[in-house]
Structure formats: C-alpha cells, structure tokens
Design a protein around this motif. Structure first.
Motif, PDB file in Angstrom:
ATOM      1  N   THR A   1     -61.325  -6.731 -17.226  1.00 31.92           N
ATOM      2  CA  THR A   1     -60.393  -6.674 -16.099  1.00 31.92           C
ATOM      3  C   THR A   1     -60.964  -5.819 -14.976  1.00 31.92           C
ATOM      4  N   VAL A   2     -61.450  -4.637 -15.338  1.00 25.84           N
ATOM      5  CA  VAL A   2     -61.944  -3.674 -14.347  1.00 25.84           C
ATOM      6  C   VAL A   2     -63.220  -4.147 -13.662  1.00 25.84           C
TER       7      VAL A   2
ATOM      8  N   ALA B   1     -73.334 -12.041 -23.708  1.00 25.37           N
ATOM      9  CA  ALA B   1     -72.714 -13.101 -24.500  1.00 25.37           C
ATOM     10  C   ALA B   1     -71.921 -14.069 -23.633  1.00 25.37           C
ATOM     11  N   LEU B   2     -71.343 -13.555 -22.559  1.00 26.90           N
ATOM     12  CA  LEU B   2     -70.479 -14.378 -21.714  1.00 26.90           C
ATOM     13  C   LEU B   2     -71.141 -14.804 -20.410  1.00 26.90           C
ATOM     14  N   GLY B   3     -72.413 -14.444 -20.246  1.00 28.56           N
ATOM     15  CA  GLY B   3     -73.119 -14.843 -19.036  1.00 28.56           C
ATOM     16  C   GLY B   3     -72.622 -14.143 -17.791  1.00 28.56           C
ATOM     17  N   LEU B   4     -72.186 -12.899 -17.939  1.00 31.55           N
ATOM     18  CA  LEU B   4     -71.663 -12.122 -16.820  1.00 31.55           C
ATOM     19  C   LEU B   4     -72.697 -11.125 -16.332  1.00 31.55           C
ATOM     20  N   THR B   5     -72.562 -10.726 -15.075  1.00 30.33           N
ATOM     21  CA  THR B   5     -73.437  -9.692 -14.515  1.00 30.33           C
ATOM     22  C   THR B   5     -72.582  -8.649 -13.809  1.00 30.33           C
ATOM     23  N   ARG B   6     -73.065  -7.427 -13.790  1.00 29.15           N
ATOM     24  CA  ARG B   6     -72.358  -6.348 -13.104  1.00 29.15           C
ATOM     25  C   ARG B   6     -73.384  -5.441 -12.447  1.00 29.15           C
ATOM     26  N   SER B   7     -72.915  -4.609 -11.555  1.00 29.83           N
ATOM     27  CA  SER B   7     -73.802  -3.672 -10.882  1.00 29.83           C
ATOM     28  C   SER B   7     -74.284  -2.615 -11.860  1.00 29.83           C
ATOM     29  N   THR B   8     -75.573  -2.418 -11.906  1.00 29.34           N
ATOM     30  CA  THR B   8     -76.139  -1.398 -12.789  1.00 29.34           C
ATOM     31  C   THR B   8     -76.045  -0.015 -12.171  1.00 29.34           C
ATOM     32  N   GLU B   9     -75.540   0.053 -10.956  1.00 30.26           N
ATOM     33  CA  GLU B   9     -75.426   1.346 -10.267  1.00 30.26           C
ATOM     34  C   GLU B   9     -74.206   2.128 -10.727  1.00 30.26           C
TER      35      GLU B   9
ATOM     36  N   GLY C   1     -72.847   0.838 -30.493  1.00 34.03           N
ATOM     37  CA  GLY C   1     -73.454   1.915 -29.726  1.00 34.03           C
ATOM     38  C   GLY C   1     -72.466   2.856 -29.065  1.00 34.03           C
ATOM     39  N   ARG C   2     -71.273   2.364 -28.747  1.00 30.37           N
ATOM     40  CA  ARG C   2     -70.289   3.167 -28.017  1.00 30.37           C
ATOM     41  C   ARG C   2     -70.941   3.791 -26.779  1.00 30.37           C
ATOM     42  N   ASP C   3     -71.756   2.974 -26.116  1.00 25.87           N
ATOM     43  CA  ASP C   3     -72.428   3.401 -24.896  1.00 25.87           C
ATOM     44  C   ASP C   3     -72.577   2.179 -24.000  1.00 25.87           C
ATOM     45  N   VAL C   4     -73.475   2.227 -23.028  1.00 26.64           N
ATOM     46  CA  VAL C   4     -73.598   1.130 -22.067  1.00 26.64           C
ATOM     47  C   VAL C   4     -74.004  -0.182 -22.742  1.00 26.64           C
ATOM     48  N   THR C   5     -74.586  -0.102 -23.943  1.00 25.86           N
ATOM     49  CA  THR C   5     -74.947  -1.338 -24.644  1.00 25.86           C
ATOM     50  C   THR C   5     -73.714  -2.169 -25.002  1.00 25.86           C
ATOM     51  N   HIS C   6     -72.560  -1.525 -25.139  1.00 26.34           N
ATOM     52  CA  HIS C   6     -71.305  -2.258 -25.374  1.00 26.34           C
ATOM     53  C   HIS C   6     -71.088  -3.258 -24.243  1.00 26.34           C
ATOM     54  N   PHE C   7     -71.155  -2.775 -23.011  1.00 32.30           N
ATOM     55  CA  PHE C   7     -70.939  -3.640 -21.859  1.00 32.30           C
ATOM     56  C   PHE C   7     -72.073  -4.649 -21.703  1.00 32.30           C
TER      57      PHE C   7
END
Length: 288
Positions: free
Chosen positions: A29-30, A206-214, A194-200
């Motif tokens: 959502t976020v 898996a879903l073919g999504l991308t987000r800002s690495t910043e 991992g309970r870290d950025v590897t979660h995201f």
C-alpha cells in the motif's frame, strides 16, 4: 484492470500468524499504491459487525469456512471498484480455501491471468520472535500484560518472556503435522526471513515491482508499521480478545478437546479454563 490476489502465509508453520502477511500488504500500500484487504477483518471485526461474529463461529466451532472466505472474496472485489491494484493477505493453509476465493474473484470479473499468489516463508525462530512482540503490543492495547494474555490460552510457570515464548512456539509447531500447510501449485514462494530490505526486494521481484532504492529500509518501516498498530488498537479496544477466547472455548467444548499448550506434567486445563472464564466475564485474568 490489474488484479493482485495475494494469499501469503508461512509454509513452515500450520495456521499461525506472525509471518509478515499484514506487514507485506501494508508495504504494498505504502510503496506501490495497492489497496490492502487484511484477511483477518471478519475475525478481528466480529465485535463490530454481527455477521462477522457468525462467520467466525461457523468456521471455528462448526468447521464451515465457506462464509468467511466468501467474504474475503467480496471484500477484494469491493476494493477493486475504486482501486486498480488490490492485495489480499491471509494465513490460508488449505488449497481448497484459496481456490474458493480465487474462483469467486474470477466470477466477480477478474481475469485469471491477472491473479498472482505468493506464499511467504520465514525461519520459524525469526517468526516466533516477531510474533512475541506483536502479541505483547496487542495485549497492552487490550489492557493486559503479555503474561495475563498468554495465560488465557496456555499453562506455564512464572512470567512470559521472549525466550520462553519462542521455545514454546517452536515446540508447538514441531508437534504439528508436516502436511498441515499446503503449498499451492501456482504460488510463488518468497522468503522474508531477513527482516531487512531483502523482505521488500524479494516481494518486489516475485511480483515484478520496482521501487526507489533511495528510500532506506527504516524509513519504509516507519510508514508501514503504524498502519497495523492502528488496526490492532481498534480491534483490541472493541472487545475482540474476550470474544475470541469465548469462541475458542466453545470450539474446544464442541470437539471435546483442548488446544491449550502445557509445559507442566500435570493436567492444568481447569486452571486455563478458569482464566478464560475470568477474561470473558471481566476482561481480566484473575487467579486465586
């Protein structure tokens, strides 16, 4: 229209919460503008919606899960009316239940090729630790200590600590049938231990999504975590704990068995039952 159907749970544990399903849905959502349908809504809101209490009773006491899962499909379809992307999260252990939801979503207008199932996997100890802290928070929200909350369901000596909780959880899960949780043949398995950025990262891949690495992991969590905390606060203030304890007690009586955990040799089910009755009638755990 793009549909995202997510039924994600922990393949290593049988019907247990704490894997990160709601957290993942809120993350989507976020960061990806999904409408998140928390699959526990009918259960958590049973004190607010009479029909939901009936659904919960049917599922836990009578074993009739269809009304509950039909409602999950309806909520998903309802969310899609005003949103192009919808994510449904729930700890669903049987493929029959998953397929029931998917079938109803398709009948409601979704295209099958736009439906994706992901199942979250996690190290059991990592999951148990996270569940301890979530349960402690929910207990506090309902006006109880962690120890008081746990004594409504299980027998143990002294205070409930994180270490004791983890050990008891792992022992209980080890006793569950190995085939209790079914892997869906069309599911994408996603590890979030991992309970870290590897979660995201793993969910996005898996879903073919991308987000800002910043945007750092901590900043994302700071936006995601308050959503579930606010959700749980509303639930616990509604009287959910007392209602849920009552349903579980009735389910055990109906089936002639007890699901309480015990780490003592003697039979202490009467003590647990007394605590449950105290919680149901007074909202507190009272012991002599």
């Amino acid at each position: 229209m793009w549909w995202q159907h997510q039924i994600c749970s922990n393949r290593l544990c049988f019907r247990t919460p704490g894997t990160g399903k709601s957290f993942t849905g809120d993350y989507m959502t976020v960061m990806h503008d999904y409408h998140h349908v928390d699959g526990d809504i009918p259960l958590k809101h049973m004190c607010l919606v009479p029909e939901y209490k009936e659904m919960a009773e049917k599922m836990f006491i009578e074993g009739d899960w269809e009304p509950y899962f039909s409602e999950l499909a309806r909520l998903t379809l309802e969310g899609a009316k005003d949103n192009d992307k919808v994510v449904l999260s729930h700890a669903t252990d049987k493929n029959e239940m998953r397929d029931h939801v998917i079938k109803q979503i398709i009948e409601g207008g979704a295209s099958e090729d736009k439906i994706t199932i992901i199942q979250l996997t996690i190290d059991p100890k990592v999951k148990a630790r996270g569940l301890y802290h979530r349960t402690a928070r929910m207990a506090e929200q309902s006006g109880m200590t962690m120890t008081e909350c746990c004594k409504a369901f299980m027998e143990f000596e002294g205070e409930m600590t994180e270490e004791k909780w983890i050990n008891m959880t792992l022992e209980a899960e080890a006793a569950q049938p190995e085939d209790g949780f079914e892997v869906h043949p069309k599911a994408i398995m996603v590890d979030i231990s991992g309970r870290d950025v590897t979660h995201f990262d793993n969910v996005d891949k898996a879903l073919g999504l991308t987000r800002s690495t910043e945007v750092p992991y901590e900043s994302i969590c700071a936006k995601v975590k308050p959503i579930d905390e606010a959700r749980d606060k509303k639930v616990m203030e509604s009287g959910f704990m007392e209602a849920f304890v009552e349903i579980i007690a009735r389910a055990e009586a109906q089936n002639g068995q007890s699901s309480s955990l015990a780490i003592e040799e003697e039979d202490t089910s009467e003590e647990v039952e007394a605590r449950r009755k105290s919680l149901i009638t007074t909202g507190k755990i009272c012991e002599e």
